[in-house]
Design an enzyme around this catalytic site. Structure first.
Site, mmCIF file in Angstrom:
data_model
loop_
_atom_site.group_PDB
_atom_site.id
_atom_site.type_symbol
_atom_site.label_atom_id
_atom_site.label_comp_id
_atom_site.label_asym_id
_atom_site.label_seq_id
_atom_site.Cartn_x
_atom_site.Cartn_y
_atom_site.Cartn_z
ATOM 1 N N GLU A 54 -0.820 -8.666 5.410
ATOM 2 C CA GLU A 54 -0.595 -8.829 6.855
ATOM 3 C C GLU A 54 -1.904 -8.818 7.642
ATOM 4 O O GLU A 54 -1.911 -9.097 8.826
ATOM 5 C CB GLU A 54 0.360 -7.726 7.361
ATOM 6 C CG GLU A 54 -0.216 -6.311 7.455
ATOM 7 C CD GLU A 54 -0.390 -5.611 6.100
ATOM 8 O OE1 GLU A 54 -0.133 -6.230 5.050
ATOM 9 O OE2 GLU A 54 -0.820 -4.441 6.120
ATOM 10 N N HIS A 63 -3.175 -5.558 1.548
ATOM 11 C CA HIS A 63 -2.531 -5.804 2.850
ATOM 12 C C HIS A 63 -2.504 -7.287 3.228
ATOM 13 O O HIS A 63 -3.402 -7.751 3.930
ATOM 14 C CB HIS A 63 -3.294 -5.043 3.938
ATOM 15 C CG HIS A 63 -3.178 -3.559 3.833
ATOM 16 N ND1 HIS A 63 -2.226 -2.830 4.502
ATOM 17 C CD2 HIS A 63 -3.887 -2.663 3.097
ATOM 18 C CE1 HIS A 63 -2.341 -1.556 4.211
ATOM 19 N NE2 HIS A 63 -3.353 -1.422 3.358
ATOM 20 N N CYS A 100 0.827 -1.203 0.000
ATOM 21 C CA CYS A 100 0.000 0.000 0.000
ATOM 22 C C CYS A 100 0.869 1.264 0.000
ATOM 23 O O CYS A 100 1.496 1.547 -1.014
ATOM 24 C CB CYS A 100 -0.961 -0.055 1.182
ATOM 25 S SG CYS A 100 -2.461 0.859 0.875
HETATM 26 N N1 GLN Z 1 -3.438 6.208 0.395
HETATM 27 C C1 GLN Z 1 -2.301 5.982 1.245
HETATM 28 C C2 GLN Z 1 -1.066 6.690 0.722
HETATM 29 O O1 GLN Z 1 -0.914 6.838 -0.468
HETATM 30 C C3 GLN Z 1 -2.011 4.511 1.372
HETATM 31 C C4 GLN Z 1 -3.095 3.822 2.136
HETATM 32 C C5 GLN Z 1 -2.615 2.653 2.911
HETATM 33 O O2 GLN Z 1 -1.426 2.401 3.025
HETATM 34 N N2 GLN Z 1 -3.528 1.913 3.501
HETATM 35 O O3 GLN Z 1 -0.256 7.078 1.502
#
Ligand code: GLN
Length: 197
Positions: A181, A179, A84
């Site tokens: 995890e 995710h 992410c």
């Molecule tokens: N939208 C977030 C970012 O770009 C990432 C979201 C997340 O890690 N759950 O920083």
């Protein structure tokens, strides 16, 4: 095996638990260490950059002097996983949102990312995702997820969802929009740790 989790902000604890379970499943001696300051990355065999707020994580990693350490680890072919926000940080290039914030990126993967790629209506969702590396689908949890909108030839796309690239690999580096995890399926963590072999 010593695995470092960048512990500046975001879902650090979940990664630590998932990695400890993975190490136990492999019957491998090892430790999972939280990295908040410079000087620790070098002692690790693999590095995880968790989800959270990529602007905050990037800026604090820059301030702490961790960015060059991760670049060095990547150059030594150590496995690096970005989930992410971690995906955003691994990228060479970002969309206009990334440009607007001027947030630092590691620039290790030859991809262009789009932050919050799934829009406000779909801030969080879960899907059974087909990844090219596994026979069975993976329960993928997306939270304000980014996606990859451009890749170079040396990047292997591992999964797409609704036309978005949500998992990709380049050599020893793995970037995921979702995710792993947050679920009990450890296949991705095992795959990640095997990237160093
Ligand atoms: N939208 C977030 C970012 O770009 C990432 C979201 C997340 O890690 N759950 O920083």
């Amino acid at each position: 095996m010593r695995i470092g989790v960048i512990a500046i902000q975001g879902d650090v604890g979940e990664h630590v638990i998932a990695l400890e379970k993975t190490l136990a499943e492999r019957r491998e001696k090892g430790a999972v260490v939280k990295i908040k300051h410079r000087g620790l990355v070098k002692s690790c065999d693999a590095i995880v950059i968790p989800g959270g707020e990529s602007t905050t994580i990037g800026r604090l990693m820059e301030r702490e002097g961790i960015l060059p350490e991760i670049k060095e680890a990547a150059g030594e072919e150590k496995p690096i996983l970005g989930t992410c926000a971690g995906m955003v940080l691994l990228a060479k290039e970002g969309d206009e949102e990334v440009a607007k914030t001027g947030q630092p990126l590691l620039g290790l993967m030859d991809v262009k990312v789009k932050r919050n790629a799934f829009g406000r209506q779909r801030e969080s969702f879960e899907v059974l995702l087909k990844l090219s590396i596994f026979d069975e689908p993976f329960h993928a949890v997306f939270i304000r997820a980014p996606s990859i909108i451009q890749t170079a030839e040396n990047v292997e796309v591992l999964a797409t969802f609704n036309g978005h690239i949500v998992a990709a690999k380049q050599r020893n580096m793995l970037a995921l929009s979702f995710h792993p995890e947050l679920t009990e399926d450890r296949r991705i963590h095992h795959y990640f740790l095997n990237l160093g072999k």
